[in-house]
Design a protein around this motif. Structure first.
Motif, PDB file in Angstrom:
ATOM      1  N   GLU A 291       0.823  -1.204   0.000  1.00 58.07           N
ATOM      2  CA  GLU A 291       0.000   0.000   0.000  1.00 58.07           C
ATOM      3  C   GLU A 291       0.864   1.263   0.000  1.00 58.07           C
ATOM      4  N   LEU A 292       1.936   1.264   0.789  1.00 62.63           N
ATOM      5  CA  LEU A 292       2.832   2.432   0.805  1.00 62.63           C
ATOM      6  C   LEU A 292       3.545   2.596  -0.535  1.00 62.63           C
ATOM      7  N   MET A 293       3.894   1.477  -1.167  1.00 69.20           N
ATOM      8  CA  MET A 293       4.517   1.534  -2.488  1.00 69.20           C
ATOM      9  C   MET A 293       3.564   2.157  -3.522  1.00 69.20           C
ATOM     10  N   VAL A 294       2.308   1.732  -3.472  1.00 66.38           N
ATOM     11  CA  VAL A 294       1.308   2.252  -4.411  1.00 66.38           C
ATOM     12  C   VAL A 294       1.087   3.747  -4.179  1.00 66.38           C
ATOM     13  N   GLU A 295       0.971   4.146  -2.907  1.00 70.56           N
ATOM     14  CA  GLU A 295       0.785   5.563  -2.587  1.00 70.56           C
ATOM     15  C   GLU A 295       1.947   6.397  -3.112  1.00 70.56           C
ATOM     16  N   ALA A 296       3.181   5.914  -2.907  1.00 74.13           N
ATOM     17  CA  ALA A 296       4.365   6.652  -3.350  1.00 74.13           C
ATOM     18  C   ALA A 296       4.403   6.758  -4.870  1.00 74.13           C
TER      19      ALA A 296
ATOM     20  N   LEU B 288       1.860   9.286  -6.046  1.00 75.22           N
ATOM     21  CA  LEU B 288       2.330  10.635  -5.727  1.00 75.22           C
ATOM     22  C   LEU B 288       3.404  11.080  -6.718  1.00 75.22           C
ATOM     23  N   ARG B 289       4.232  10.144  -7.118  1.00 65.64           N
ATOM     24  CA  ARG B 289       5.349  10.479  -8.018  1.00 65.64           C
ATOM     25  C   ARG B 289       4.884  10.718  -9.449  1.00 65.64           C
TER      26      ARG B 289
ATOM     27  N   GLY C  46       1.427  10.517 -10.569  1.00 65.83           N
ATOM     28  CA  GLY C  46       0.040  10.937 -10.753  1.00 65.83           C
ATOM     29  C   GLY C  46      -0.870   9.729 -10.806  1.00 65.83           C
ATOM     30  N   LYS C  47      -1.889   9.722  -9.968  1.00 65.31           N
ATOM     31  CA  LYS C  47      -2.787   8.577  -9.874  1.00 65.31           C
ATOM     32  C   LYS C  47      -3.491   8.335 -11.197  1.00 65.31           C
ATOM     33  N   GLY C  48      -3.457   7.069 -11.667  1.00 68.56           N
ATOM     34  CA  GLY C  48      -4.142   6.696 -12.893  1.00 68.56           C
ATOM     35  C   GLY C  48      -3.349   6.927 -14.162  1.00 68.56           C
ATOM     36  N   THR C  49      -2.145   7.512 -14.061  1.00 64.79           N
ATOM     37  CA  THR C  49      -1.334   7.731 -15.264  1.00 64.79           C
ATOM     38  C   THR C  49      -0.758   6.414 -15.757  1.00 64.79           C
ATOM     39  N   THR C  50      -0.388   6.383 -17.024  1.00 57.91           N
ATOM     40  CA  THR C  50       0.165   5.158 -17.622  1.00 57.91           C
ATOM     41  C   THR C  50       1.401   4.705 -16.870  1.00 57.91           C
ATOM     42  N   GLN C  51       2.292   5.653 -16.549  1.00 52.53           N
ATOM     43  CA  GLN C  51       3.528   5.296 -15.862  1.00 52.53           C
ATOM     44  C   GLN C  51       3.246   4.764 -14.458  1.00 52.53           C
ATOM     45  N   ALA C  52       2.276   5.385 -13.759  1.00 55.23           N
ATOM     46  CA  ALA C  52       1.926   4.919 -12.418  1.00 55.23           C
ATOM     47  C   ALA C  52       1.385   3.496 -12.469  1.00 55.23           C
ATOM     48  N   GLU C  53       0.462   3.224 -13.401  1.00 57.80           N
ATOM     49  CA  GLU C  53      -0.135   1.890 -13.503  1.00 57.80           C
ATOM     50  C   GLU C  53       0.906   0.835 -13.861  1.00 57.80           C
ATOM     51  N   LYS C  54       1.817   1.193 -14.747  1.00 56.60           N
ATOM     52  CA  LYS C  54       2.870   0.267 -15.147  1.00 56.60           C
ATOM     53  C   LYS C  54       3.796  -0.041 -13.976  1.00 56.60           C
ATOM     54  N   THR C  55       4.185   1.001 -13.233  1.00 59.91           N
ATOM     55  CA  THR C  55       5.079   0.825 -12.088  1.00 59.91           C
ATOM     56  C   THR C  55       4.419  -0.011 -11.000  1.00 59.91           C
TER      57      THR C  55
END
Length: 670
Positions: free
Chosen positions: A394-399, A402-403, A405-414
């Motif tokens: 959960e902390l990894m997902v939150e970070a 935050l880095r 942007g929630k829902g961005t392609t890069q966030a979802e991939k990471t």
């Protein structure tokens, strides 16, 4: 003049949009003007019994970082329908009331998987002078996954991207709200577990079988999605269980077949799948449980007519647990809470097998102390039901959100990559292994690296390839030296400079594990020791524990001090009936992280005596002085208050003696 039609309310809302500069088609749209993406998301909720929806919202905005859904109704009395337990979710209320409908649409599009958060607005009025607006931040598809934003009584926050961003920062959950949800979720799950336990007991489901029923049925309710994220089939609902007696269509067989289909499509490792399915066969093993019988009182109001035992249990889990999953605190250990409740009946307090599961607010605190983010690789050598890995994930997902942007392609991939590669759990107990794997799947499938077996006989390349830089651990209390060898082994398998947080019986650090303790200090550094409440694991076990923080592969420097923190007052009082707040627990769990970082200079929120709570002191090389009280300085110098109390006590004693003597003299005269 009073309005006569619902379109009058719609027109009023449009006039408000015009006032703040929003144009139709450019900034907002009515029903027919929504994007194909939003239309697809509104096709229906997979978690509603009938799998239907109630049309589409009156107005919507898609130009900001999350959609805004607006539902209007004629008449102030049609704003919201609610009880003391919350806003109603029945079909009639969704159709007749603005807020109930807006929340329904919001839950539906989150349930589709296309959105993770929505702004829902309900508007109702009698005329232009009598209009009410209620705004909600919706963060899950569960009935309770919303936050009311009572300070917003107009639509002005929708004026620009800047004004919406300011609103959004206010809308999202604060750390205090997340902690409150976590505690409420735990209490709610415990309440459901008690009722479910009674239901299963009444139907002669044995205690060891009960948690496997919960775990397996929750998996069967999940939509079947392949490894590429493509929808293959819907999950089971109670309506799919018909009480048919043929061996291929009986209810228990349907559940197990659905679990297998789910695991097959996810490309779960065959050996792991085999282990899990062998446990879940309990659900279909007894054909008598698939025969139609009278409904138990725990589910009588949920099922029309008679049904099988399998369907009754399935329906309870579906209605009270499955539908609530994404409204629960993100760090909550769903299967752990169920297991803990069932364990009370199966194995007393659980101490005889050494299984004591860490509360979710403690796993979160420990993960936060280690500063876990998306770059870390986290390991747990005694995974249990995966509570620590859930908090780390959960902390990894939150970070990540935050880095990037929630829902961005890069966030979802990471997020997808870290769930696959950044969490390693090892569990020897077959039942707990199944629970851990299920738990991680329910939280977005971080189950890829959960291993069945003993941490001490894993191949060396498992650890060298993984390269853990964070260790979270609650070793089995029944293990040699209270479990301290788990800590030594875990630290040895980490990267140099990695950090570990371990909760353990603190007798291990005060003389009961000297051999291993000395060995640890010869290779690793003890950074801090946090004394935890003695009732932390009540009602499972009453033991005194501490959290030890280590730095891996740097020999302890005995000329440097260690941080000692007294956290025995964490703000909670625990009993068999549950957890009670007595002294600002939400603030205290955030404060203890600040105290760990800044000591007596920490900017704290709760009422602490930092002089008494925080100590920096040296330890010896003997491995027997790792606990707070061993470094606590007791001030024996008498104060003026001590003197006054002593004099008062003496005078009180003198008066008592005189009265007694007077009483004796009177009796002699008589």
């Amino acid at each position: 003049m009073n309005w006569k039609l619902e379109t009058d309310v719609n027109d009023w809302v449009k006039s408000q949009f015009a006032r703040i500069g929003l144009e139709k088609h450019r900034d907002y749209n009515e029903e027919s003007g929504m994007s194909d993406y939003l239309k697809e998301a509104l096709k229906g909720s997979a978690k509603t019994a009938t799998k239907t929806n109630f049309g589409i919202p009156d107005l919507h905005i898609e130009k900001y970082k999350l959609p805004v859904l607006i539902e209007n109704k004629l008449g102030l009395k049609k704003l919201v329908s609610e009880t003391k337990d919350g806003i109603k979710t029945d079909d009639k209320s969704k159709q007749a009331f603005a807020v109930n409908g807006a929340l329904h649409y919001s839950r539906s599009i989150i349930d589709s998987g296309k959105y993770s958060e929505v702004i829902a607005i309900g508007i109702a009025g009698d005329n232009a002078e009598n209009v009410a607006i209620k705004v909600y931040y919706v963060f899950g598809s569960a009935p309770n996954a919303y936050k009311s934003l009572d300070s917003r009584t107009s639509l002005d926050f929708l004026e620009t991207k800047k004004s919406f961003d300011v609103f959004y920062k206010e809308a999202i959950l604060t750390e205090e709200e997340k902690h409150r949800i976590l505690i409420d979720s735990q209490a709610t799950l415990q309440s459901y577990a008690k009722k479910l336990n009674r239901l299963m007991h009444n139907h002669n489901i044995t205690a060891p079988q009960r948690v496997l029923y919960v775990s397996g049925m929750l998996l069967a309710m999940q939509d079947v999605v392949d490894k590429n994220g493509h929808h293959v089939d819907d999950g089971l609902t109670p309506d799919d269980l018909k009480g048919v007696q043929s061996d291929t269509k009986r209810d228990g067989k349907k559940v197990v077949d659905q679990i297998k289909a789910f695991l097959d499509e996810r490309a779960i490792d065959k050996d792991k799948q085999k282990l899990m399915l062998s446990s879940f066969q309990e659900i279909s093993k007894d054909p008598q449980r698939d025969e139609v019988t009278e409904n138990d009182k725990e589910v009588a109001k949920l099922i029309d007519g008679s049904s099988s035992v399998t369907k009754q249990i399935f329906t309870f889990i579906y209605e009270y647990i499955f539908k609530s999953i994404d409204g629960l605190g993100a760090h909550i250990d769903i299967m752990g809470e169920m297991y803990s409740e069932f364990l009370k009946y199966a194995l007393g307090d659980g101490k005889e097998i050494g299984i004591v599961l860490t509360p979710p607010y403690v796993t979160k605190m420990m993960a936060q102390i280690l500063g876990i983010d998306e770059k870390n690789k986290v390991m747990d050598l005694a995974t249990g039901s995966a509570g620590f890995l859930i908090s780390a994930m959960e902390l990894m997902v939150e970070a990540t959100n935050l880095r990037y942007g929630k829902g961005t392609t890069q966030a979802e991939k990471t997020i997808l990559e870290l769930k696959k590669n950044n969490l390693l759990g090892i569990e020897l107990n077959a039942e707990m292994y199944t629970l851990a794997t299920t738990n991680m799947i329910l939280r977005g499938d971080g189950s890829s690296r959960i291993e069945k077996g003993s941490a001490f006989n894993r191949p060396e390349n498992l650890f060298t390839d993984f390269e853990a830089d964070r260790l979270l651990l609650n070793p089995p209390f029944s293990h040699d030296e209270n479990g301290l060898p788990f800590i030594a082994y875990g630290l040895d398998k980490m990267k140099k400079g990695g950090l570990g947080a371990i909760i353990i019986q603190d007798s291990a650090g005060s003389g009961k594990a000297i051999k291993t303790a000395k060995s640890i200090l010869s290779k690793h550094t003890l950074l801090a020791s946090i004394k935890m409440p003695v009732d932390l694991f009540v009602p499972m076990a009453g033991v005194q524990t501490s959290v030890y923080i280590f730095k891996a592969h740097t020999k302890h420097d005995f000329e440097k001090t260690v941080k000692f923190i007294d956290f025995r007052n964490d703000g909670y009082k625990r009993a068999k009936r549950g957890v009670t707040e007595i002294d600002s627990p939400t603030e205290r769990y955030q404060d203890v992280i600040k105290i760990y970082k800044a000591g007596k200079r920490a900017k704290i929120s709760a009422d602490w005596d930092l002089e008494a709570t925080y100590i920096e002191d040296f330890i010896t090389n003997q491995g027997n002085d790792w606990n707070f009280e061993q470094h606590q300085i007791i001030d024996t110098k008498p104060t003026l208050e001590d003197f006054k109390k002593t004099v008062a006590d003496y005078l009180s004693w003198e008066v008592t003696q005189l009265l007694q003597q007077k009483g004796e003299d009177t009796s002699k005269k008589a």
